[in-house]
Design an enzyme around this catalytic site. Structure first.
Site, short mmCIF file in Angstrom:
data_model
loop_
_atom_site.label_atom_id
_atom_site.label_comp_id
_atom_site.label_asym_id
_atom_site.label_seq_id
_atom_site.Cartn_x
_atom_site.Cartn_y
_atom_site.Cartn_z
N GLY A 48 -1.04 -3.04 14.29
CA GLY A 48 -2.26 -3.76 13.96
C GLY A 48 -3.08 -2.98 12.94
N CYS A 68 -3.43 3.55 6.87
CA CYS A 68 -4.23 2.84 7.87
C CYS A 68 -4.83 3.75 8.93
CB CYS A 68 -3.41 1.73 8.53
SG CYS A 68 -1.85 2.30 9.24
N LEU A 101 2.91 3.05 12.75
CA LEU A 101 2.21 3.67 13.87
C LEU A 101 1.90 2.61 14.93
CD1 LEU A 101 -0.32 5.87 11.81
CD2 LEU A 101 2.03 6.39 12.49
N THR A 161 0.81 -1.22 0.00
CA THR A 161 0.00 0.00 0.00
C THR A 161 0.85 1.27 0.00
OG1 THR A 161 -0.17 -0.32 2.39
CG2 THR A 161 -2.07 -0.97 1.04
N ASN A 162 1.96 1.26 0.72
CA ASN A 162 2.86 2.42 0.78
C ASN A 162 4.29 1.95 0.53
OD1 ASN A 162 0.62 4.07 1.88
ND2 ASN A 162 0.95 2.87 3.74
N GLY A 182 0.05 -6.57 6.67
CA GLY A 182 -1.18 -7.23 7.11
C GLY A 182 -1.06 -7.82 8.51
#
Length: 498
Positions: A217, A250, A419, A118-119, A199
């Site tokens: 998470g 996220c 994060l 995703t990034n 994930g």
């Protein structure tokens, strides 16, 4: 002769770790100024390639918007550098002359860095910078779906680092990513720490590897619009966040929770700004695409536009639709709208008052996303404080966009693409992870007192002879001291400890 791909990938990891371990020993001898020069050079090289790498990531994965990925790359390079450039991470960090304690920064060694699809490019930049800044070596483990863009970003980082004098082997990347290579990397005994971004299964694998790990998470942050909020501004921020790179960060909002007394105004403003409220039937169609049969997010919807997702589900939406919104009344693992959706789709909950809205947000977070991030739009500082005291999140973002606020682009938080979710979210940290999370602190402490100082002026008890140490010896030893003696010694010790 052909090599088995899986076996080849495992051997590659072993070779990379051995090389990284040797190179990191040499790099650990660099002083702060040499490290800082290398970090600056890498950040500048990454920023110069921000657009090219953003386009490459978008083309390879099909996720998101390349223009937004440029900003992500600048977050992972320039913004990260500006936030960490003045940190002292190696050598003597602090000296307390009064307490005679000196703190020394010690790198953790070889960092295994898992990179998500995703990034991809921005995360390589960010993780490389914080690893280099903390005196560590880094081995990048690409997501197979973004292998080419990750490898190209690695080449940019590695070239700049080498030109700045960083030893060969401090920055490396797995060229043949397989499940077996990832497992071998995570479990290798010479890995100092794992930085796991990806994930939920990957993060669990990192924490069960036997090596120290910092993982995150899933996010599933609700956004509460309270009655005192500037409603147009709140919707603008939520939509800006949810459509930024098509929702692939996220920390982006996953649901709107609002009070009944302003619900109509919130809905009208959402429609005005490009929100489309799905009917019950349309919600069922779109919902069927959000999750797979095994309960995990469907990769086909990740980073896609609202129009693309609607077309996939056979739902007709007006031109200019930015976000799909589904009114909901339940929360649960079987309700895809109450879970993380890395795309421009939001759930919409209406509650009677802020207390019930607070409870609904808690329910959403404990369903998925606890420890991560949520946002609140309000001018009532008392209610903001109540949310801050009660919500199981590591970041409560106030009157800002969740995605860019959470990663530190729009707030005073440290710029980061990892994060932490804290203990409540199963993470070892609640920080926006940075260089200080990748060093150990060695403390040098000088003696300030003697045992006699703790005992005070009262004389030490007479030594008990060996003859008294047999059966019943404890009682005979205690009988050598009167009750007054014991009280005096106890008072003296307590007085000294104060």
């Amino acid at each position: 002769m052909e090599f088995d791909r899986d076996l080849y990938s495992i051997q590659e990891v072993r070779n990379l770790v051995a090389k990284a371990k040797a190179a990191q020993r040499e790099y650990a001898a660099f002083d702060q100024s040499r490290i800082d020069e290398a970090v600056r050079a890498v950040a500048e090289a990454c920023a110069a390639e921000a657009e090219r790498l953003a386009k490459m990531a978008c083309e390879e994965t099909g996720f998101g918007v390349w223009q937004d990925k440029v900003l992500k790359n600048l977050l992972g390079s320039t913004m990260t550098y500006e936030a960490i450039k003045d940190l002292k991470t190696v050598g003597v960090l602090r000296e307390d002359r009064e307490k005679k304690v000196t703190e020394i920064g010690v790198p953790m060694g070889v960092v295994a860095a898992l990179i998500p699809s995703t990034n991809p490019t921005s995360t390589v930049m960010y993780k490389s910078l914080i690893c280099l800044k903390s005196g560590n070596a880094i081995i990048i483990s690409p997501h197979p779906g973004a292998r080419n863009s990750i490898l190209e970003t690695f080449r940019v980082v590695e070239k700049a680092a080498r030109a700045a004098g960083v030893p060969d082997g401090v920055v490396q990347c797995v060229s043949t990513p397989t499940p077996e290579s990832t497992s071998a990397l995570l479990k290798h005994p010479d890995i100092g720490i794992i930085l796991a971004t990806g994930g939920e299964a990957m993060v669990k694998a990192a924490y069960s590897s036997g090596n120290p790990a910092l993982g995150v998470g899933p996010g599933n942050g609700p956004s509460f619009i309270e009655r005192s909020a500037d409603i147009p501004a709140a919707i603008r921020r939520i939509f800006d966040s949810k459509t930024f790179d098509n929702g692939t960060i996220c920390a982006s909002e996953q649901s709107i929770v609002t009070e009944r007394c302003i619900a109509d105004k919130v809905m009208d403003e959402a429609k005005r700004q490009g929100g489309y409220f799905l009917s019950d039937e349309e919600s069922k169609r779109v919902g069927a695409y959000l999750m797979r049969a095994n309960g995990t997010m469907n990769p086909k919807i990740v980073g896609r536009s609202a129009k693309t997702i609607a077309d996939m589900a056979g739902v007709s939406v007006p031109e200019g639709t930015r976000v799909l919104i589904s009114p909901q009344t339940t929360v649960g693992k079987d309700n895809p709208y109450s879970r993380e959706k890395l795309c421009p789709v939001l759930a919409f909950y209406v509650e009677e008052d802020w207390e019930r809205a607070c409870a609904r947000c808690m329910e959403i977070l404990f369903n998925e996303g606890r420890g991560h991030t949520m946002t609140i739009h309000s001018q009532n500082e008392d209610i903001i404080r109540e949310f801050a005291l009660k919500k199981p999140v590591s970041r409560l973002l106030v009157n800002t966009a969740g995605s860019l606020g959470g990663v530190g682009a729009l707030t005073g938080l440290a710029p980061a693409l990892t994060l932490g979710c804290g203990a409540v979210g199963g993470s070892a940290t609640s920080d926006n992870v940075g260089p200080m999370n990748l060093i150990n602190i060695r403390r040098v402490a000088y003696g300030l007192k003697e045992l006699s100082d703790l005992r005070g002026e009262s004389p030490a008890p007479e030594a008990v002879s060996a003859a008294t140490c047999g059966e019943g010896g404890g009682e005979r030893a205690a009988s050598l001291l009167s009750r007054e003696d014991i009280e005096a010694i106890t008072r003296a010790v307590i007085a000294r400890l104060r």
